[in-house]
Enzyme design. Sequence first.
Site, PDB file in Angstrom:
ATOM      1  N   SER A 207     -21.841   3.224  18.915  1.00  0.00           N
ATOM      2  CA  SER A 207     -21.875   3.746  17.573  1.00  0.00           C
ATOM      3  C   SER A 207     -20.727   3.564  17.108  1.00  0.00           C
ATOM      4  O   SER A 207     -19.679   3.029  17.166  1.00  0.00           O
ATOM      5  CB  SER A 207     -22.340   5.427  17.779  1.00  0.00           C
ATOM      6  OG  SER A 207     -21.217   5.829  18.317  1.00  0.00           O
ATOM      7  N   ILE A 209     -17.434   2.667  14.563  1.00  0.00           N
ATOM      8  CA  ILE A 209     -16.586   1.421  14.762  1.00  0.00           C
ATOM      9  C   ILE A 209     -16.926   0.398  15.830  1.00  0.00           C
ATOM     10  O   ILE A 209     -16.921  -0.716  15.766  1.00  0.00           O
ATOM     11  CB  ILE A 209     -15.161   1.955  14.659  1.00  0.00           C
ATOM     12  CG1 ILE A 209     -14.546   2.671  13.507  1.00  0.00           C
ATOM     13  CG2 ILE A 209     -14.144   0.710  14.895  1.00  0.00           C
ATOM     14  CD1 ILE A 209     -13.199   3.458  13.634  1.00  0.00           C
ATOM     15  N   TYR A 358      -5.607  14.786  20.877  1.00  0.00           N
ATOM     16  CA  TYR A 358      -6.015  13.318  20.567  1.00  0.00           C
ATOM     17  C   TYR A 358      -5.057  12.336  20.020  1.00  0.00           C
ATOM     18  O   TYR A 358      -4.771  11.267  20.461  1.00  0.00           O
ATOM     19  CB  TYR A 358      -7.121  13.493  19.507  1.00  0.00           C
ATOM     20  CG  TYR A 358      -7.691  12.202  18.825  1.00  0.00           C
ATOM     21  CD1 TYR A 358      -8.653  11.554  19.761  1.00  0.00           C
ATOM     22  CD2 TYR A 358      -7.441  11.285  17.874  1.00  0.00           C
ATOM     23  CE1 TYR A 358      -9.347  10.367  19.324  1.00  0.00           C
ATOM     24  CE2 TYR A 358      -7.955  10.388  17.208  1.00  0.00           C
ATOM     25  CZ  TYR A 358      -8.869   9.842  18.118  1.00  0.00           C
ATOM     26  OH  TYR A 358      -9.457   8.556  17.689  1.00  0.00           O
TER      27      TYR A 358
END
Length: 476
Positions: A207, A209, A358
């Site tokens: 999915s 990139i 992240y």
Amino acid sequence: MIKLNESIHVPNALEAVFTYTSDFSNIKDWDPGVAVSQKRSKGGAQVGSTYDLTLCFGPFRPKMEYTITAYKPFSKVTLNGRGESFRAIDTISFFKTPTGTRIDYEAQIYFPGVSKHMEKILTPVLKNTGRKAIQGLEAKLSGENRMYKQSSCFFSGSNGFDYIADHMILPGMLMFSKLGYSLSKRFWAEKNETLFGKKVVITGGTSGIGKAAAIKLAGKKACLTIIARNKKKAEQVQQQIIEKTGNPHVDFLIADLSRMEDIKQVAKKLKDRKKTIDVLINNAGALFNERNETIEGFEQTFATDLLGVFYLTELLKDSFPSTGGRIINVSSGGMYTQGIDVDDLQNEVVPYAGSKAYARAKRGIVILTRLWAQQMRYSKVAVHSMHPGWVDTPGIETALPGFHSRINSVLRTPDQGADTIVWLAASNEAGESTGKFWLDRRPHETVLFPKTGESEQARQRLWTKLNLLTRRFEKA
């Protein structure tokens, strides 16, 4: 629209100041963002006079055209400018004073397709740029020896555009957005290099990139293996890629890359099946807004986005042929906002924030890239990290809905985000260096803000901790 207003005073006579400034062929001498300015029309400055400008953006030299639309001698001149993705109206007014001349400068800048939210981000940057230009004019007219240009062009060289773009948050618009991609693409030399017969492994290729990159890689005739979590989705994507590219050499392996046991098993299968690997692309990653732990006891963001990448790469780094290979680690522009906290890798000490966790993990990926590059510098394996810019993917829409809704008009497509991944995998140029951080086929700095960098000691401590955490799975 973004509006700029500046005013200066110079000791020169009004007539001389007006004559010099209204002739835009002189702008290259005082505006640090202009490399070349040439008058296209004949005669003196007047309504209809047109100037061709070449702007300074590192190796880039975008063109711009200015035309005088209003001309009142010794009082005011107005020029309309047009560039590739923006337009401007500059009005310069002149006033005689007892000690010289006052110059008022006003600019209205339009970026078609840019949201109001993004204009707010751009405004302080462009105001600073306009201020530098008018200060350059003041210095030129006053005969002061101020230096506003670097290497004869404010935005030139390795300390020029990339430095300005990186340090002034301008990449968020001109580099991270689709506008930046369009600008960069104009200066690429397309060589159509292939990956014929090369064995390429990509994580997270079903999915966003990763899928876009997988399609491009297969289109370059790579023998492609996708590591995915969902078997049904992997089967569907495999067939889509084969049908779209005509390349039958596309397969997949199933693993949850937040689980070290899964990574251990998939690495063994890769070694058994592929024998050697030419390109490893660590693309899989996720942003989780709530703190959770995996069944192995690791915080989920840390496990998926950092520890798992470390473990898979360590298990496979002896699988590259003696002729060399590539390791490509997909990071994020968000890593610019965070440093690595080696004492809180699993986000336990401070209140959990998904975007911060992240960003920290993606900072860790960049650090690991540098360490692997140092360790493998004699092996002909090039190790690079990159970030794809701001890309419109289902993951971003789900994890950061507010961010997505505000700037979705300037988000890149997955194909645009995947471009540098594929270029790093296939181009000869990317194999001539190692340890760099890339955006749009150009290397960029990795540390911009205070306290986001790390010491050599911190890098080694990070390596030691990751190694200790994964070592126990080798004993199982």
